[in-house]
Design an enzyme around this catalytic site. Structure first.
Site, PDB file in Angstrom:
ATOM      1  N   GLU A   1      23.545  15.139   5.459  1.00 16.80           N
ATOM      2  CA  GLU A   1      23.293  16.601   5.473  1.00 16.80           C
ATOM      3  C   GLU A   1      24.199  17.356   4.498  1.00 16.80           C
ATOM      4  O   GLU A   1      24.046  18.564   4.308  1.00 16.80           O
ATOM      5  CB  GLU A   1      23.383  17.162   6.911  1.00 16.80           C
ATOM      6  CG  GLU A   1      24.759  17.313   7.500  1.00 16.80           C
ATOM      7  CD  GLU A   1      25.364  16.000   8.006  1.00 16.80           C
ATOM      8  OE1 GLU A   1      26.473  16.050   8.559  1.00 16.80           O
ATOM      9  OE2 GLU A   1      24.738  14.935   7.875  1.00 16.80           O
TER      10      GLU A   1
ATOM     11  N   GLY B   1      17.948   7.271   3.782  1.00 22.79           N
ATOM     12  CA  GLY B   1      18.562   6.691   2.575  1.00 22.79           C
ATOM     13  C   GLY B   1      17.526   5.931   1.756  1.00 22.79           C
ATOM     14  O   GLY B   1      17.543   5.953   0.515  1.00 22.79           O
ATOM     15  N   ASP B   2      16.626   5.253   2.428  1.00 23.65           N
ATOM     16  CA  ASP B   2      15.566   4.494   1.727  1.00 23.65           C
ATOM     17  C   ASP B   2      14.640   5.463   0.992  1.00 23.65           C
ATOM     18  O   ASP B   2      14.245   5.216  -0.146  1.00 23.65           O
ATOM     19  CB  ASP B   2      14.723   3.675   2.718  1.00 23.65           C
ATOM     20  CG  ASP B   2      15.587   2.857   3.647  1.00 23.65           C
ATOM     21  OD1 ASP B   2      16.703   2.491   3.243  1.00 23.65           O
ATOM     22  OD2 ASP B   2      15.153   2.597   4.791  1.00 23.65           O
TER      23      ASP B   2
ATOM     24  N   GLY C   1      12.227  -1.607   7.518  1.00 20.40           N
ATOM     25  CA  GLY C   1      12.792  -2.509   6.503  1.00 20.40           C
ATOM     26  C   GLY C   1      13.072  -1.663   5.263  1.00 20.40           C
ATOM     27  O   GLY C   1      12.183  -0.939   4.803  1.00 20.40           O
TER      28      GLY C   1
ATOM     29  N   ASP D   1      14.909  12.436  13.399  1.00 19.20           N
ATOM     30  CA  ASP D   1      15.307  11.030  13.253  1.00 19.20           C
ATOM     31  C   ASP D   1      15.699  10.787  11.791  1.00 19.20           C
ATOM     32  O   ASP D   1      14.872  10.957  10.899  1.00 19.20           O
ATOM     33  CB  ASP D   1      14.104  10.148  13.645  1.00 19.20           C
ATOM     34  CG  ASP D   1      14.377   8.665  13.513  1.00 19.20           C
ATOM     35  OD1 ASP D   1      15.543   8.288  13.255  1.00 19.20           O
ATOM     36  OD2 ASP D   1      13.421   7.877  13.667  1.00 19.20           O
TER      37      ASP D   1
ATOM     38  N   THR E   1      25.193   9.051  -1.419  1.00 25.61           N
ATOM     39  CA  THR E   1      24.373   9.910  -0.557  1.00 25.61           C
ATOM     40  C   THR E   1      25.241  10.363   0.618  1.00 25.61           C
ATOM     41  O   THR E   1      25.971   9.570   1.219  1.00 25.61           O
ATOM     42  CB  THR E   1      23.101   9.178  -0.076  1.00 25.61           C
ATOM     43  OG1 THR E   1      23.479   7.933   0.516  1.00 25.61           O
ATOM     44  CG2 THR E   1      22.156   8.900  -1.227  1.00 25.61           C
TER      45      THR E   1
ATOM     46  N   GLY F   1      24.289  16.492   1.228  1.00 28.62           N
ATOM     47  CA  GLY F   1      23.694  16.359  -0.098  1.00 28.62           C
ATOM     48  C   GLY F   1      24.013  15.023  -0.757  1.00 28.62           C
ATOM     49  O   GLY F   1      24.000  13.983  -0.099  1.00 28.62           O
TER      50      GLY F   1
HETATM   51  O1  RIB Z   1      17.179   2.179   6.557  1.00 34.35           O
HETATM   52  C1  RIB Z   1      16.418   2.098   7.734  1.00 34.35           C
HETATM   53  C2  RIB Z   1      15.852   0.748   7.888  1.00 34.35           C
HETATM   54  O2  RIB Z   1      16.916  -0.170   8.017  1.00 34.35           O
HETATM   55  C3  RIB Z   1      15.022   0.604   9.131  1.00 34.35           C
HETATM   56  O3  RIB Z   1      13.645   0.807   8.897  1.00 34.35           O
HETATM   57  C4  RIB Z   1      15.359  -0.788   9.612  1.00 34.35           C
HETATM   58  O4  RIB Z   1      14.279  -1.642   9.601  1.00 34.35           O
HETATM   59  C5  RIB Z   1      16.473  -1.295   8.715  1.00 34.35           C
HETATM   60  O5  RIB Z   1      16.046  -2.203   7.783  1.00 34.35           O
END
Ligand code: RIB
Length: 304
Positions: free
Chosen positions: A224, A254-255, A40, A249, A221, A226
């Site tokens: 790879e 981005g999060d 999430g 992976d 963003t 930058g």
């Molecule tokens: O950005 C990745 C996330 O997007 C994953 O963890 C998935 O749950 C979605 O929300």
């Protein structure tokens, strides 16, 4: 002013399938690995901030089920403040189906579950935390009117606001002025500008066009490649962080970037230094499987 950060968003359980390729339409594959991981976007961002030793409140709804327990466990064990995490038995905690190929690319389908019940009232009930926050960070996985309401309340309370427009969704233009930092990836820029971004040279025009819409600072963003920054007075590209280890992976990178950027800003880093730091933390997170599980601690970042 305090250094605290409020994040609004969802927690879901990521059902991760790793294989050689991401299956095409109509194709069945035998994969290599399956794992259920915490995910999430909002939750991943909040956990990033906590792992980097930032002060973070998370606002969300989780179900009263096994995945809800998984959420509380990972938030509590990492130090995310969970006063704003509401248990709601009306629906299950959400899930995401994630396919990951051998290069670490992914494709995701999110079912937000009970997080779809997040309401404006939940924001009102968290105003005390918002008032104490220096930064408010959100994405677009919850009902968008709640995102916009929360951005409005955050600005009313003098927070610096960051919108990570993921997944991309239509935003009414009256809200653009509420956003101090707009942080799309290339695909999301294409959605908002309705054209392809093929080359690095396209970024200058894209940055200008996004500024003209009313966002104050743009960070695109680039994975790879930058990240790109544009404001009224400045423009630059920040190079990618050169990893020592192989990419496994990219889910959640981005999060991690957004969480790390928010954390660096809360600690008064200059924008460019905050982007360089966020790039590094995000890159390190791609060397392990999973979204939240792959986020490095501050010590791991410093020793990398
Ligand atoms: O950005 C990745 C996330 O997007 C994953 O963890 C998935 O749950 C979605 O929300």
């Amino acid at each position: 002013m305090s250094n605290s950060i409020t994040v609004l968003g969802i927690f879901v359980a990521d059902l991760c399938f790793k294989g050689k390729n991401i299956p095409r339409v109509g194709e069945t594959q035998i994969g290599d690995n399956f794992k259920i991981n915490p995910g999430g976007k909002g939750s991943n961002q909040a956990i990033t901030i906590a792992k980097l030793e930032g002060d973070v409140n998370f606002i969300t709804r989780i179900g009263e089920d096994e995945y809800g327990k998984m959420a509380l466990e990972i938030h509590r064990s990492n130090g995310v403040k969970v006063d704003g995490v509401i248990k709601d038995s009306n629906k299950p905690t959400g899930v995401a189906g994630i396919f990951i190929d051998e290069k670490g690319n992914n494709s995701i389908n999110v079912i937000p579950g009970v997080a779809n019940n997040i309401s404006k009232k939940d924001i009102d009930n968290n105003l005390d935390n918002l008032k104490k926050s220096k930064i408010f960070l959100t994405q677009l996985e919850i009902p968008i009117e709640v995102n916009m309401y929360a951005l409005d309340k955050a600005k009313e309370n003098n927070c610096i606001t960051i919108l990570n427009p993921a997944p991309a969704n239509i935003i009414d233009k009256q809200y653009f002025k509420l956003i101090d930092y707009f942080t799309p990836n290339e695909t999301e820029v294409e959605f908002y500008l309705n054209r392809k971004i093929d080359k690095i040279e396209d970024l200058n025009k894209a940055g200008n066009d996004l500024l003209n819409l009313g966002f104050k600072n743009i960070i695109i963003t680039l994975g790879e490649k930058g990240a790109y920054f544009k404001s009224e007075n400045e423009e630059y590209l920040v190079d990618e962080y050169r990893l020592k280890n192989k990419v496994i992976d990219t889910t959640g990178a981005g999060d991690v970037f957004n969480g790390a950027f928010a954390c660096a800003l809360a600690n008064n880093k200059k924008i460019k230094d905050a982007i360089i730091f966020a790039n590094k933390v995000a890159a390190i997170s791609t060397t392990k499987l999973g979204a939240a599980n792959s986020i490095p601690t501050l010590d791991q970042v410093n020793s990398n």
